[in-house]
Design a protein around this motif. Structure first.
Motif, PDB file in Angstrom:
ATOM      1  N   GLY A 174      37.314  44.167  39.796  1.00 51.50           N
ATOM      2  CA  GLY A 174      38.484  43.332  40.080  1.00 51.50           C
ATOM      3  C   GLY A 174      39.589  43.547  39.069  1.00 51.50           C
ATOM      4  O   GLY A 174      40.593  42.845  39.096  1.00 51.50           O
TER       5      GLY A 174
ATOM      6  N   THR B 266      38.484  43.344  46.409  1.00 52.37           N
ATOM      7  CA  THR B 266      37.181  43.437  45.730  1.00 52.37           C
ATOM      8  C   THR B 266      36.010  43.531  46.717  1.00 52.37           C
ATOM      9  O   THR B 266      34.890  43.823  46.308  1.00 52.37           O
ATOM     10  CB  THR B 266      36.936  42.214  44.808  1.00 52.37           C
ATOM     11  OG1 THR B 266      37.036  41.019  45.588  1.00 52.37           O
ATOM     12  CG2 THR B 266      37.952  42.162  43.684  1.00 52.37           C
TER      13      THR B 266
ATOM     14  N   SER C  13      44.915  43.484  37.153  1.00 56.61           N
ATOM     15  CA  SER C  13      43.893  42.507  37.555  1.00 56.61           C
ATOM     16  C   SER C  13      44.129  41.985  38.966  1.00 56.61           C
ATOM     17  O   SER C  13      45.247  41.634  39.336  1.00 56.61           O
ATOM     18  CB  SER C  13      43.902  41.339  36.561  1.00 56.61           C
ATOM     19  OG  SER C  13      42.971  40.367  36.962  1.00 56.61           O
TER      20      SER C  13
ATOM     21  N   LEU D  12      41.339  39.962  40.292  1.00 60.61           N
ATOM     22  CA  LEU D  12      40.020  39.327  40.316  1.00 60.61           C
ATOM     23  C   LEU D  12      39.832  38.370  41.486  1.00 60.61           C
ATOM     24  O   LEU D  12      38.728  38.232  42.017  1.00 60.61           O
ATOM     25  CB  LEU D  12      39.822  38.560  38.996  1.00 60.61           C
ATOM     26  CG  LEU D  12      39.463  39.424  37.786  1.00 60.61           C
ATOM     27  CD1 LEU D  12      39.850  38.730  36.509  1.00 60.61           C
ATOM     28  CD2 LEU D  12      37.988  39.733  37.804  1.00 60.61           C
ATOM     29  N   LEU D  13      40.906  37.697  41.861  1.00 57.42           N
ATOM     30  CA  LEU D  13      40.764  36.681  42.912  1.00 57.42           C
ATOM     31  C   LEU D  13      41.210  37.201  44.279  1.00 57.42           C
ATOM     32  O   LEU D  13      41.310  36.429  45.222  1.00 57.42           O
ATOM     33  CB  LEU D  13      41.579  35.442  42.527  1.00 57.42           C
ATOM     34  CG  LEU D  13      41.067  34.707  41.290  1.00 57.42           C
ATOM     35  CD1 LEU D  13      42.048  33.650  40.836  1.00 57.42           C
ATOM     36  CD2 LEU D  13      39.707  34.094  41.559  1.00 57.42           C
TER      37      LEU D  13
END
Lengths: 348, 406
Positions: A227, A150, A142, A144-145
């Motif tokens: 992500g 991304t 992961s 994602l942030l």
């Protein structure tokens, strides 16, 4: 003119029909801010997967491991990028390079073992899924942030570049190189090609490697887009990625008869992506979407398998019309009017 | 050395075997040298059915069992692969039965009645973790000898969790909502009830209805009938349902288009029935869209709340699966905890709700794999002893943060 009409008939028809359906329902095919991104991203992933699938299928080698290649290559690329703090360029380079290596390994296993490509690719799928699982411990990778990783899949320009580069590379390799000439010679006549000195095993491994590289690019896009990467898929859980490319591959193979098969895959991917946009615009449920996709695939395969019969039927009807309107019957036997060379990516 | 085909085959076989072993051993005692360090009795093989093997919530539960519980009790856990449907669950059950599992703990809910029937026929203890049966199912199976029972959020708790989350954002003044229904198309009860709860909260406004329904039961009926949420069924003068997404195939272009359409509809909040941040996190970063989620207390969700993407979490804590383990092991050891009339357990647990990062971090720190709130000392009194149902029910009912760790 006939070639242009043949190549564009399906995409234009799909576009017109879907636009009309959306208009009737008060929706817009390109109604969201991200429509261009969705279009380019969808075309990129679908086109690359369709080409990766067709490369081996055209040679009679069915490869189930494409999804596992995409997953494992992106797992390795993302893991290295996250652990070293490097950006999307490093992640992309590693992912595609690993994809090439995984493809080459898959090809080597096939030519060394000499067993059915379907059985071989099933084993490779399990192996690659197991390696992904072992690397991540079954967890999602992961980020994602991490906006840097991304952002790649959020750029329509980047996606358009992927389409252009992917198309260019495949055209150069398969249409403009010695490898490509050998590849086509092996498809059309394996025995004479080998007798003429073409090294079929080397060609097969190279074809697998190119296919793996394309799937590496697909893995990169999918990972960057969500992500995270679902690396816990075991027991053929990764095969779904490959199946998304069947319809565009068959459509692309058909369109390719009138132009270049690579352009066909691009247009096939465009049709599929437009269909996805329409499904979303029309708020169709997942069940309806699945059934529609299945019907389209089965319908198109039925058409491909029976097109000779349909052509004969059409000529018979046309002849009857000409008789009734006073025209003379044709002086020569019926000959298919289209000088078509079918690619392997058809229903036959 | 000349590399022959045989050498290559042998090397490949060895590589495959090594990697396969590495992949499959992640949930067994093999990796844990200190396993079975508990009371010194027979090591009990417990098998675990999972429908989700990769989310941080699922991995947290797994770590608690395979790292903490396995080190402190005479038990070995064997995990299934990720089970996508009822057929996969059945195959996993058959495999567990063939592999001499003494008990099965299920996190998979596609077809629980079939699982219970199979376990009963095989004489293997079976329990449901992080969920409960419907009332009808409980009535059907409560007298089964090998059905230990269920401990987790009941469907009423799930309804309340969805309702409370939507109500929180309504009270904050938000009016534009999107919904992520997660497993609704697969008829996963907990996701359906949570989503019905969200819609019921919005339907408290006089002008708002869903499918013509205003009450929870009627809304639930509409969702059950459709197997999905239909945006055009939502009517309101105050609120807007801007979009809806659910799980089917993350790699599908239509799924991606729908996800983007939901984000492009610019809701104030995405109300998620589960794994909302994992699915929407990348898509909403850089926007003002908030996510309300029903998930778990994990590091990933902590980062999301710190970054502002996640603003409400109703979460399970990692060791919340401790009591069902204790009841299951006790049953295997010949001391089943049964309710009045020799019936199976049906006990409720709820969620810890965090609306700020400070609150989140407090919850996260209170329950870790190394030091869980349901630790060895808390669970041991209920294992291998003839404890009463009432005592155990009282123990399970004290699940709030204040009662356990506050």
């Amino acid at each position: 003119m006939r070639r242009v009409t043949g190549a564009l008939a399906i995409p234009v028809t799909v576009f017109v029909v879907l636009t009309a359906l959306c208009s009737i329902n008060g929706a817009s095919l390109f109604g969201t801010d991200d429509s261009l991104l969705l279009l380019t991203r969808g075309v990129a992933t679908t086109m690359l997967t369709a080409m990766a699938l067709a490369i081996n299928l055209n040679s009679g080698r069915f490869d189930f491991s494409l999804g596992a290649m995409a997953t494992l290559s992106s797992v390795i690329g993302a893991t290295v990028a996250i652990q070293t703090g490097s950006g999307i360029v490093v992640m992309g380079g590693i992912t595609v390079a690993v994809g090439v290596a995984l493809g080459a390994f898959s090809g080597l296993v096939y030519v060394l073992l000499g067993i059915s490509p379907m059985v071989c690719s099933l084993g490779i799928t399990l192996l690659y899924e197991g390696v992904s699982f072992a690397i991540t411990g079954g967890a999602n990778v992961s980020f994602l942030l991490d906006g840097g990783l991304t952002s790649f899949s959020k750029s329509p320009a980047a996606m358009a570049a992927v389409i252009a580069v992917g198309l260019l590379v495949v055209v150069l390799l398969f249409d403009q190189s010695r490898f490509g000439y050998d590849y086509r010679a092996l498809i059309t006549g394996q025995g004479p090609a080998v007798a003429a000195g073409i090294r079929e095993k080397r060609n097969a491994v190279a074809a697998y490697a190119i296919s793996g590289g394309l799937m590496g690019a697909v893995g990169l896009i999918l990972a960057s887009q969500m992500g995270y990467i679902e690396a816990g898929k075991l027991n053929f859980g990764s095969i779904g990625i490959m199946f998304t490319a069947f319809l565009p591959m068959f459509v692309g193979g058909f369109i390719g008869r009138y132009s270049n098969d690579k352009l066909g895959y691009l247009l096939g991917a465009l049709c599929t992506t437009l269909l996805g946009l329409a499904f979303a615009a029309l708020h169709l449920t997942s069940t309806v979407q699945s059934i529609t996709n299945a019907l389209l695939l089965v319908g198109f395969l039925l058409f491909l398998s029976n097109e000779d019969k349909l052509a004969r039927l059409w000529r018979r009807v046309a002849r009857r019309d000409r008789h009734t309107t006073g025209h003379l019957p044709p002086a020569s036997p019926d000959v298919p009017a289209q000088p078509i060379v079918r690619t392997g990516a058809t229903a036959s | 050395m000349k590399i022959t085909r045989s050498t290559t085959l042998a090397a490949l076989a060895a590589l495959g075997l090594t990697l396969g072993t590495a992949a499959c051993s992640s949930g067994t005692a093999a990796e844990n040298d200190t396993a079975a360090a508990g009371t010194g009795g027979e090591t009990v093989k417990m098998c675990v059915l999972v429908s989700d093997a990769t989310s941080s919530e699922a991995l947290g539960f797994k770590d608690y069992y395979t790292q903490y519980i396995q080190q402190n009790f005479d038990v070995e856990f064997v995990y299934s692969e990720e089970l996508a449907d009822a057929d996969a669950e059945k195959r996993a059950m058959e495999s567990f039965i063939a592999n001499n599992c003494r008990a099965i703990i299920s996190f998979a809910s596609a077809d629980r009645p079939a699982q219970i029937e199979m376990a009963e026929s095989a004489g293997i203890y079976y329990s449901v973790a992080t969920g409960t049966l419907t009332d009808e199912q409980y009535e059907m199976f409560k007298d089964y000898q090998y059905y230990v029972g269920a401990i987790g959020p009941s469907l009423d708790v799930e309804l309340q969790a969805g309702y409370d989350m939507a109500k929180h954002f309504v009270d904050e003044g938000d009016t534009r909502f999107a919904i992520y229904g997660a497993g609704i198309p697969y008829y996963i009860d907990m996701h359906i009830y949570r989503t019905a709860g969200m819609l019921a909260a919005l339907a408290e406004d006089p002008s708002t209805t869903y499918g013509g329904a205003k009450e929870f039961g009627d809304i639930l009926g509409v969702i059950m009938r459709d197997g999905t949420i239909k945006v055009d069924q939502f009517a309101s003068d105050v609120y807007e349902l801007t979009g809806y997404q659910e799980v089917w195939d993350f790699d599908d272009s239509a799924w991606q288009a729908n996800l983007a359409a939901v984000v492009s509809s610019k809701p104030d909040v995405i109300l998620a029935a589960g794994t909302g941040f994992a699915v929407f996190g990348a898509a909403v970063s850089g926007t003002d869209i908030a996510i309300g989620d029903i998930d778990a207390y994990t590091d990933e969700n902590a980062k999301a709340m710190e970054a502002g993407s996640l603003s409400y979490l109703a979460g399970k804590f990692t060791s919340s699966t401790g009591p069902i383990f204790a009841a299951t092991l006790s049953a295997v050891q010949g001391h089943p905890i049964r309710g009045e009339g020799d019936t199976a357990l049906a006990l409720e647990q709820g969620y810890w709700v965090a609306t700020s990062i400070d609150q989140f971090n407090e919850f996260l720190a209170a329950d870790t794999i190394e030091s869980p709130v349901y630790d060895q000392a808390a669970l041991e009194p209920f294992i291998g002893t003839d404890v009463s149902y009432d005592d155990f029910a009282a123990f399970v009912s004290k699940y709030s943060f204040d009662e356990l760790a506050g």
